[in-house]
Motif scaffolding. Structure first.
Motif, PDB file in Angstrom:
ATOM      1  N   ALA A 412       0.843  -1.199   0.000  1.00  0.00           N
ATOM      2  CA  ALA A 412       0.000   0.000   0.000  1.00  0.00           C
ATOM      3  C   ALA A 412       0.875   1.245   0.000  1.00  0.00           C
ATOM      4  O   ALA A 412       0.629   2.194  -0.750  1.00  0.00           O
ATOM      5  N   VAL A 415       2.520   1.607  -3.481  1.00  0.00           N
ATOM      6  CA  VAL A 415       1.559   2.117  -4.456  1.00  0.00           C
ATOM      7  C   VAL A 415       1.297   3.588  -4.186  1.00  0.00           C
ATOM      8  O   VAL A 415       1.214   4.403  -5.108  1.00  0.00           O
ATOM      9  N   GLY A 416       1.208   3.930  -2.896  1.00  0.00           N
ATOM     10  CA  GLY A 416       0.971   5.320  -2.541  1.00  0.00           C
ATOM     11  C   GLY A 416       2.063   6.241  -3.053  1.00  0.00           C
ATOM     12  O   GLY A 416       1.818   7.410  -3.354  1.00  0.00           O
ATOM     13  N   VAL A 423       4.993  -2.935  -7.706  1.00  0.00           N
ATOM     14  CA  VAL A 423       4.077  -3.720  -6.872  1.00  0.00           C
ATOM     15  C   VAL A 423       3.471  -4.858  -7.687  1.00  0.00           C
ATOM     16  O   VAL A 423       3.289  -5.972  -7.168  1.00  0.00           O
ATOM     17  N   VAL A 427       3.635  -8.666  -6.519  1.00  0.00           N
ATOM     18  CA  VAL A 427       2.553  -9.639  -6.301  1.00  0.00           C
ATOM     19  C   VAL A 427       2.726 -10.816  -7.256  1.00  0.00           C
ATOM     20  O   VAL A 427       2.405 -11.956  -6.906  1.00  0.00           O
TER      21      VAL A 427
ATOM     22  N   PHE B 143     -11.538  -4.567   2.458  1.00  0.00           N
ATOM     23  CA  PHE B 143     -10.372  -5.301   2.941  1.00  0.00           C
ATOM     24  C   PHE B 143     -10.798  -6.620   3.573  1.00  0.00           C
ATOM     25  O   PHE B 143     -10.233  -7.683   3.303  1.00  0.00           O
ATOM     26  N   LEU B 187      -5.861  -7.413  -5.344  1.00  0.00           N
ATOM     27  CA  LEU B 187      -5.223  -6.731  -4.213  1.00  0.00           C
ATOM     28  C   LEU B 187      -4.589  -5.413  -4.670  1.00  0.00           C
ATOM     29  O   LEU B 187      -4.721  -4.386  -4.013  1.00  0.00           O
ATOM     30  N   VAL B 188      -3.917  -5.440  -5.825  1.00  0.00           N
ATOM     31  CA  VAL B 188      -3.300  -4.207  -6.322  1.00  0.00           C
ATOM     32  C   VAL B 188      -4.380  -3.166  -6.595  1.00  0.00           C
ATOM     33  O   VAL B 188      -4.236  -1.990  -6.236  1.00  0.00           O
ATOM     34  N   LEU B 190      -7.166  -2.870  -5.150  1.00  0.00           N
ATOM     35  CA  LEU B 190      -7.618  -2.402  -3.844  1.00  0.00           C
ATOM     36  C   LEU B 190      -6.684  -1.322  -3.300  1.00  0.00           C
ATOM     37  O   LEU B 190      -7.123  -0.307  -2.770  1.00  0.00           O
ATOM     38  N   LEU B 191      -5.371  -1.552  -3.474  1.00  0.00           N
ATOM     39  CA  LEU B 191      -4.396  -0.580  -2.979  1.00  0.00           C
ATOM     40  C   LEU B 191      -4.498   0.726  -3.758  1.00  0.00           C
ATOM     41  O   LEU B 191      -4.418   1.804  -3.189  1.00  0.00           O
ATOM     42  N   VAL B 192      -4.692   0.616  -5.080  1.00  0.00           N
ATOM     43  CA  VAL B 192      -4.805   1.835  -5.888  1.00  0.00           C
ATOM     44  C   VAL B 192      -6.039   2.614  -5.465  1.00  0.00           C
ATOM     45  O   VAL B 192      -6.010   3.850  -5.361  1.00  0.00           O
ATOM     46  N   VAL B 195      -5.257   4.557  -2.504  1.00  0.00           N
ATOM     47  CA  VAL B 195      -4.448   5.735  -2.820  1.00  0.00           C
ATOM     48  C   VAL B 195      -5.328   6.851  -3.375  1.00  0.00           C
ATOM     49  O   VAL B 195      -5.201   8.010  -2.987  1.00  0.00           O
TER      50      VAL B 195
END
Lengths: 509, 572
Positions: A412, A415-416, A423, A427, B143, B187-188, B190-192, B195
């Protein structure tokens, strides 16, 4: 006349306790083995081993308690304000907890194991404590000199430990390889430090940042060499060649020590170096770290696919994890640094747990040499097989375990910071890693047992370590911040501590 | 009371496993006995699943179909700093899936009562799987949804890999890697999303619906750009990442290759759970996550997914036609059926969505029952080769009756459940595109050909193989399980309103949310297009992606946050 410097001994208390512990263990060992008697009674070697292990544990617990207290109060102690070599700030305390906790677990799981391998010598515990004291110096060093000192004090006992099983050629090979490559890396690191000093005229990290490394090619070269040295210490590709050989050749307990504690200390030191000495103006370092991270993830996880020796497999897996951790340094945001600390915590428990299972499976004087020997373990030792399955799931990053939450937090943050490509690579390699981690439970649960049966009796220390690690992996995955959100927490709030450590570090510079 | 009830339903299976294991362990540790006897394990596990089903029926009875909001909501902080809460609640869709799951699990246990249910590991994995599935169906925090979605992989892998057929290990690994590879991209995404939300509101909240007292808007309110942003922040890519994860789970052609292997190697109970519960998670993920979060991209992708679904319908049916293994045949018809589900969902209209969701339930019932029937006959003969059977109806008339009935349900004969679902799906598909609808109708015919010829080859004709003469018909336990399946199959066929009445408001609400958000995106991209018509392409820097209007929205949410907090009141 030079005024006497004002020294704050609190800052070196953990260091002193550990060094004292090392000496105490050595003396105790000498006294007891020399006379083979204690208070008029004759003692066996096994008894001496247990006693030494418990003695080391006492010293380590003292250090743990000190670290927890310091973290709870959030205090910072500088050894000598005029010439700040050592600083026990929250980051250092977090590092101390990792080091002391990891070493404690290694001490506890070694007792029966050393006897099984017939290398039950007292120096083992002294060397562990000595190396741990070096690591404490490493995580609290704010000056290039103390940093280098810490690295060497960590490494030299580690070289000896790698070859602790003197009778085995693999062990000797591992020790020699580790020593030669390690010294080589230390030399490069030292050369880099010399260049940095030449360019900036300073050795403290703070002063180096103020001198702006990026402005001088000499300083840039120096910093580059220092990073190469660290890349060796944290086992990143392309400086990883020693890792699989050393992990395979060293006794399993020592392999666990290298994979978790030594690595955690090196990463904490790297974190301080990058965050303090480079500061914000370090955009040039990110692409370099990104390459190291990507290579480590790809090479580590790919090579692990084809390993047949469990210790070697964990070695390559450790390289892959070093790649994930380096991602946090590429992002270089406070969240990413905090995520690195949490990842180190989670990684410590799951990897040490896996090594502890290997320790418990050592049989007839030998480590488990083939992964195939795990076949059918679930029938013979269901609890042990269940624990190893849990650690494998966590290492692969599948919820609801610590490994998943650590990866989630780290990715996270990355990515932030905008590094989505990295990333996605991370994965992708995680899926690859799931393939070899899954082999362990597949073998243990789904195959019929073959080969000689495992040891029937597990020592209480081994049970304790496996249990603690399993509990920690589940707890850190579900309740990483302890129980209760605002109320005083029953469990250590690992998340809050990692964040506070980074906040304090960045605020102090 | 109602707040805790859903949590009880979700966690009762897991809690009973932990309780049983602790009891067993302490009995062994204190040397009182060699642990809990297997009989007791079996009965207590069954009791736990039956109680779970009873409680979920109570939930269904208490569900207010006129209310479009989520019901039985429970909201507790978990990792509040990252916007992660323990957040469960049900709408009509979630309720349908919850009922299906809690209904299937006790039947799975009874179905293998004399077989694998004797083994502790089997019971443990089935019950852990149930908690995982129920948790995913009830999750209202993204999540938390991901955690359950991933975690239930592990018990399923063990169910296949430990209790399965000769190639079980290979099938288990294949299943694991396929689904894991799909879900990491989710998952990626979700992270984006996190952000993006951070950029727009200065914080992250993974909740899917708003709860009073939480200062941040739910992640559903995050504006996902359609243009004017780095590629990885755009709806198209995020939707594609989610769709991949769900498509592997459903599975859609060409990501289906793990399914036949997994089904063939899994034990009967594992197959029932795989078909009845696990495959539903993919389609459910579309409804709960991908559609409301990325409505614009969903509209864009709808034709593509409809065609993929169509290919799945036809391809699955055609492959089923040539199978010589009964279980493989059912597995391939399963792919065909799930094609119908996706076709319905991506018609993106009320009929299609209703049909898709109904078809999810139907598939769980009829395919689950088919797998049980296949298991029953395979147990008696130790083979699943269709050629080995023939004329089975003579020695096993009751079996034949049930097989015919379930087959009729599966191919959509009126008055049984399959008809209603397929009809609604086709209605929705025709509304979108007559060509797709017509092609899908061919799939219905193909499915009928496959299943009817299977019936003929297995049940009817002369008994040629002497081994089939001595077959013993179903015993009382097996009949009871099948009767339990037939009741809802007939009920839904005759009176589908029981289910549809509860599902429809949730679907209307979903479509409304999608519409509102799609309009907002369109307005935004128009505004930004006119704004930047003279300027350069969007900067690569993520921080420039803040969409216009976000500041106003943030102020609105801050105002809402200062309002007095009370009982969490969800509103989509």
């Amino acid at each position: 006349m030079i005024p006497a410097p004002v020294l704050e001994l609190r800052a070196v208390l953990p260091l002193g306790v550990l060094a004292l512990g090392a000496i105490a263990v050595l003396v105790l060992d000498l006294v007891m083995l020399d006379r083979s008697r204690l208070f008029g009674r004759s003692v066996t070697r096994a008894f001496v081993g247990t006693l030494l292990s418990l003695t080391s544990a006492v010293f380590l617990i003292v250090v743990l308690v000190l670290g927890v207290q310091n973290l709870v109060h959030g205090s910072t102690a500088v050894f000598n304000v005029a010439n700040p070599l050592v600083q026990l700030d929250p980051l250092a305390n977090f590092g101390v907890l990792l080091v002391a906790g990891g070493t404690l677990l290694v001490c506890l799981m070694s007792v029966a194991y050393l006897a099984e391998l017939d290398i039950n010598h007292g120096e083992y515990y002294a060397l562990l404590l000595l190396s741990a004291s070096g690591m404490v110096l490493l995580v609290s060093a704010t000056d290039l000199l103390s940093l280098f000192l810490g690295l060497e004090v960590t490494a030299i006992p580690a070289y000896v430990l790698a070859g602790f099983d003197r009778g085995r050629r693999r062990g000797n090979e591992a020790a020699l390889k580790y020593f030669l490559l390690g010294s080589f890396a230390s030399a490069i690191l030292l050369y880099g430090m010399a260049l940095l000093y030449g360019a900036t005229g300073a050795t403290t990290l703070e002063a180096i940042r103020q001198a702006e490394v990026a402005s001088s090619p000499l300083a840039l070269a120096g910093m580059g060499l220092v990073l190469v040295g660290f890349a060796f210490k944290v086992s990143s590709v392309p400086f990883h060649q020693w890792v699989p050989d050393v992990y395979e050749g060293a006794p399993a307990s020592v392999g666990g020590f290298f994979a978790t504690t030594v690595k955690a200390a090196a990463f904490v030191a790297l974190l301080r170096l990058l965050a303090v000495a480079l500061g914000e103006g370090a955009s040039w370092v990110a692409p370099m770290l990104a390459v190291l991270a990507a290579l480590s993830m790809i090479v580590g996880n790919t090579m692990a696919l084809i390993q047949q020796n469990p210790k070697r497999l964990l070695g390559y897996a450790a390289i892959g994890h070093a790649g994930y951790l380096l991602l946090g340094f590429v992002a270089a945001t406070p969240e990413a640094y905090a995520a690195v600390l949490f990842y180190l915590t989670a990684y410590l428990f799951m990897t040490l747990g896996a090594f502890a299972v290997l320790v418990a499976l050592a049989n007839r004087g030998h480590d488990l040499e083939r992964i195939g020997d795990l076949a059918g373990l679930a029938k013979k030792r269901p609890a042990l097989a269940g624990a190893l399955t849990l650690f494998a799931i966590s290492l692969a990053g599948i919820p609801p375990t610590a490994g998943f939450l650590a990866k989630f937090q780290l990715f996270a943050a990355v990515v932030g910071a905008g590094h989505v490509g990295l990333v996605i690579l991370a994965v992708g390699t995680s899926v690859l890693s799931a393939f070899y981690y899954l082999r362990l439970p597949v073998l243990m649960v789904m195959r019929e047992p073959e080969g000689p049966p495992p040891r029937l009796h597990l020592a209480s220390g081994e049970w304790l370590v496996v249990g603690v690690c399993a509990l920690a992996v589940v707890t850190l995955g579900l309740l990483p911040n302890g129980l209760g959100v605002d109320s005083p927490s029953l469990l250590p709030p690992a998340l809050d501590w990692s964040r506070d450590a980074i906040t304090a570090l960045l605020a102090s510079r | 009371m109602s707040e805790a009830l859903l949590t009880w339903v979700v966690f009762l299976p897991l809690a009973s496993v932990v309780g049983l294991a602790l009891l067993h362990g302490s009995l062994v540790a204190f040397g009182l006995s060699r642990g809990l006897p297997d009989v007791l394990w079996r009965w207590l596990a069954l009791a736990a699943t039956v109680v779970t089903f009873g409680m979920s029926v109570a939930l269904a009875a208490g569900y207010d179909a006129t209310d479009t909001a989520f019901q039985f909501v429970a909201h507790r902080p978990w990792l509040p700093r990252w916007g992660i809460h323990y957040f469960v609640g049900l709408d009509g869709v979630g309720l349908a899936m919850l009922l299906l799951t809690t209904f299937l699990v006790p039947l799975v246990l009874i179905g293998s009562w004399t077989g694998y249910s004797r083994r502790k590991g089997y019971l443990m994995h089935v019950l852990v799987l149930e908690t995982g599935a129920l948790g995913a169906f009830a999750s209202l925090n993204l999540f938390q949804f991901y955690v359950f979605f991933e975690a239930l992989l592990v018990p399923m892998v063990f169910l296949i890999g430990v209790f399965g057929g000769p190639l079980r290990v290979r099938a288990a690994i294949k299943f694991f890697l396929f689904t894991l590879a799909g879900s990491v991209l989710f998952l990626v995404a979700l992270l984006v999303l996190a952000v993006l939300q951070q950029q727009q509101f200065g914080g992250v909240n993974f909740d899917l619906v708003a709860v009073s007292g939480i200062p941040l808007p739910p992640i559903l309110e995050t504006r996902v750009p359609t243009v004017q942003a780095p590629w990885w922040q755009q709806q198209t890519w995020l939707f594609a990442a989610c769709a991949l994860a769900f498509a592997v789970k459903i599975p859609l052609v060409p990501l289906h290759t793990w399914l036949p292997d997994a089904h063939v190697e899994a034990p009967t109970g594992g197959s029932v759970l795989l078909a009845g519960v696990l495959l539903k998670l993919g389609a459910f993920g579309f409804v709960r996550v991908a559609l409301p979060l990325f409505p614009v991209a969903a509209q864009q992708f709808a034709p593509v997914l409809a065609v993929v679904a169509l290919v799945g319908i036809l391809y699955g049916a055609l492959l089923a036609m040539v199978q010589s293994d009964l279980k493989k045949l059912v597995a391939y018809t399963s792919i065909s059926h799930l094609g119908f589900v996706v076709l319905g969902l991506f018609a993106l209209n009320v009929e299609g969505l209703q049909g898709g969701i109904l078809q999810m339930v139907n598939h769980g019932l009829s395919t689950g029952a088919l797998f049980l029937l296949v298991g029953m006959i395979a147990e008696r003969r130790d083979t699943r080769e269709i050629a080995a059977f023939g004329g089975v109806a003579k020695p096993m008339p009751v079996f034949a009756l049930f097989l015919v009935l379930i087959t009729m349900s599966s191919i959509g004969v009126p008055m049984l459940n399959g008809f209603v679902g397929e009809f609604l799906v086709l209605l929705g598909a025709f509304e979108r595109s007559a060509a797709v609808g017509a092609a899908a109708t061919v799939g219905v015919v193909l499915a009928a050909i496959v299943m009817l010829s299977m019936l003929r080859r297995v049940l009817f004709g002369p008994v040629e193989n002497p081994e089939n003469r001595g077959l013993i018909d179903l015993d009382r336990r097996e009949r009871a399980v099948l009767v339990a399946f037939v009741i809802p199959i007939v009920w839904i066929g005759v009176h589908p309103a029981t289910l549809l009445r509860r599902v429809e408001p949730s679907i209307l609400e979903l479509l409304r949310v999608m519409d509102v958000r799609a309009r907002a995106s369109a307005a935004e991209s128009e505004a930004s297009a006119s704004e930047s018509s003279g300027s350069e392409a969007p900067e690569a820097d993520g921080s420039s992606a803040t969409v216009p209007g976000a500041a106003g929205q943030r102020a609105r949410w801050l105002a809402a946050a200062t309002a007095p907090a009370g009982r969490p009141e969800p509103a989509r």
